[in-house]
Design a protein around this motif. Structure first.
Motif, PDB file in Angstrom:
ATOM      1  N   ARG A  31       3.275   2.769  -0.484  1.00  0.00           N
ATOM      2  CA  ARG A  31       4.313   1.759  -0.670  1.00  0.00           C
ATOM      3  C   ARG A  31       5.435   2.033   0.330  1.00  0.00           C
ATOM      4  NH1 ARG A  31       3.088   2.441  -6.857  1.00  0.00           N
ATOM      5  NH2 ARG A  31       1.630   0.723  -7.104  1.00  0.00           N
ATOM      6  N   CYS A  33       7.658   0.116   1.672  1.00  0.00           N
ATOM      7  CA  CYS A  33       8.980  -0.460   1.386  1.00  0.00           C
ATOM      8  C   CYS A  33       9.780   0.439   0.452  1.00  0.00           C
ATOM      9  CB  CYS A  33       8.844  -1.851   0.785  1.00  0.00           C
ATOM     10  SG  CYS A  33       8.143  -3.044   1.929  1.00  0.00           S
ATOM     11  N   ASN A  68       1.936   3.418 -11.328  1.00  0.00           N
ATOM     12  CA  ASN A  68       2.767   2.224 -11.418  1.00  0.00           C
ATOM     13  C   ASN A  68       3.967   2.531 -12.304  1.00  0.00           C
ATOM     14  OD1 ASN A  68       0.917   0.765  -9.871  1.00  0.00           O
ATOM     15  ND2 ASN A  68      -0.261   0.223 -11.687  1.00  0.00           N
ATOM     16  N   SER A  74      11.226   0.820 -13.202  1.00  0.00           N
ATOM     17  CA  SER A  74      11.305  -0.231 -12.186  1.00  0.00           C
ATOM     18  C   SER A  74      12.688  -0.876 -12.162  1.00  0.00           C
ATOM     19  CB  SER A  74      10.226  -1.284 -12.404  1.00  0.00           C
ATOM     20  OG  SER A  74      10.385  -1.925 -13.641  1.00  0.00           O
ATOM     21  N   GLU A  78      15.356  -0.752  -8.985  1.00  0.00           N
ATOM     22  CA  GLU A  78      16.005  -1.936  -8.435  1.00  0.00           C
ATOM     23  C   GLU A  78      17.509  -1.733  -8.309  1.00  0.00           C
ATOM     24  OE1 GLU A  78      15.012  -5.279 -10.894  1.00  0.00           O
ATOM     25  OE2 GLU A  78      13.239  -5.748  -9.706  1.00  0.00           O
ATOM     26  N   THR A  83      17.223  -3.376  -4.314  1.00  0.00           N
ATOM     27  CA  THR A  83      16.116  -4.154  -3.771  1.00  0.00           C
ATOM     28  C   THR A  83      15.317  -4.742  -4.926  1.00  0.00           C
ATOM     29  OG1 THR A  83      15.982  -2.541  -1.982  1.00  0.00           O
ATOM     30  CG2 THR A  83      14.158  -4.038  -2.180  1.00  0.00           C
ATOM     31  N   HIS A  84      14.726  -5.882  -4.711  1.00  0.00           N
ATOM     32  CA  HIS A  84      13.926  -6.521  -5.749  1.00  0.00           C
ATOM     33  C   HIS A  84      12.621  -5.760  -5.992  1.00  0.00           C
ATOM     34  CE1 HIS A  84      16.529  -9.948  -6.166  1.00  0.00           C
ATOM     35  NE2 HIS A  84      16.566 -10.063  -4.846  1.00  0.00           N
ATOM     36  N   PHE A  86       9.558  -6.819  -6.394  1.00  0.00           N
ATOM     37  CA  PHE A  86       8.390  -7.253  -5.625  1.00  0.00           C
ATOM     38  C   PHE A  86       8.454  -6.805  -4.166  1.00  0.00           C
ATOM     39  CE2 PHE A  86       8.372 -10.195  -9.239  1.00  0.00           C
ATOM     40  CZ  PHE A  86       7.125  -9.875  -9.739  1.00  0.00           C
ATOM     41  N   GLU A  87       9.644  -6.457  -3.682  1.00  0.00           N
ATOM     42  CA  GLU A  87       9.744  -5.874  -2.346  1.00  0.00           C
ATOM     43  C   GLU A  87       9.345  -4.405  -2.376  1.00  0.00           C
ATOM     44  OE1 GLU A  87      13.515  -6.615  -0.466  1.00  0.00           O
ATOM     45  OE2 GLU A  87      13.501  -8.692  -1.123  1.00  0.00           O
ATOM     46  N   PHE A  89       7.323  -3.003  -4.690  1.00  0.00           N
ATOM     47  CA  PHE A  89       5.922  -2.879  -5.130  1.00  0.00           C
ATOM     48  C   PHE A  89       5.171  -4.174  -4.818  1.00  0.00           C
ATOM     49  CE2 PHE A  89       8.581  -0.240  -7.865  1.00  0.00           C
ATOM     50  CZ  PHE A  89       7.976   0.992  -7.702  1.00  0.00           C
ATOM     51  N   PRO A  90       4.884  -4.430  -3.549  1.00  0.00           N
ATOM     52  CA  PRO A  90       4.215  -5.697  -3.204  1.00  0.00           C
ATOM     53  C   PRO A  90       2.774  -5.776  -3.710  1.00  0.00           C
ATOM     54  CG  PRO A  90       4.381  -4.266  -1.286  1.00  0.00           C
ATOM     55  CD  PRO A  90       5.165  -3.611  -2.387  1.00  0.00           C
ATOM     56  N   ASP A  91       2.193  -4.636  -4.048  1.00  0.00           N
ATOM     57  CA  ASP A  91       0.797  -4.618  -4.512  1.00  0.00           C
ATOM     58  C   ASP A  91       0.656  -4.909  -5.989  1.00  0.00           C
ATOM     59  OD1 ASP A  91       2.155  -2.110  -4.701  1.00  0.00           O
ATOM     60  OD2 ASP A  91       0.267  -1.161  -5.261  1.00  0.00           O
TER      61      ASP A  91
END
Length: 92
Positions: A31, A33, A68, A74, A78, A83-84, A86-87, A89-91
């Motif tokens: 990951r 990002c 995860n 999570s 953030e 940061t959001h 989905f940025e 953890f794009p997977d």
């Protein structure tokens, strides 16, 4: 007489692989990002773990794609990394 003091040799058995051990070394996608966001803040994995409320090992597992995050972790990531989800953890 014909007595020997050595032990008889045992036959070698094929080691059976436990299914859980078979998947232990698999890694997911790194990951990047999440790693970049942590480094941009100038934080080590240990420092981020303390701010988020988890262990250094958990941060390493998240960065390497082995685990995860829970909802609590999570949300804290953030906040700390600004940061959001989905940025980071794009997977997922």
């Amino acid at each position: 007489m014909g007595w020997s003091m050595t032990k008889p040799k045992r036959k070698k058995r094929n080691k059976k692989i436990n299914p859980s051990e078979e998947f232990r070394n698999l890694k997911g996608p790194k990951r990047e990002c999440l790693i970049a966001a942590r480094k941009a803040k100038g934080l080590t994995q240990a420092q981020l773990g303390k701010l988020v409320g988890c262990s250094t090992a958990m941060i390493a597992h998240l960065e390497n794609g082995r685990g995860n995050p829970s909802l609590d972790i999570s949300m804290e990531l953030e906040k700390v990394l600004e940061t959001h989800f989905f940025e980071l953890f794009p997977d997922l």
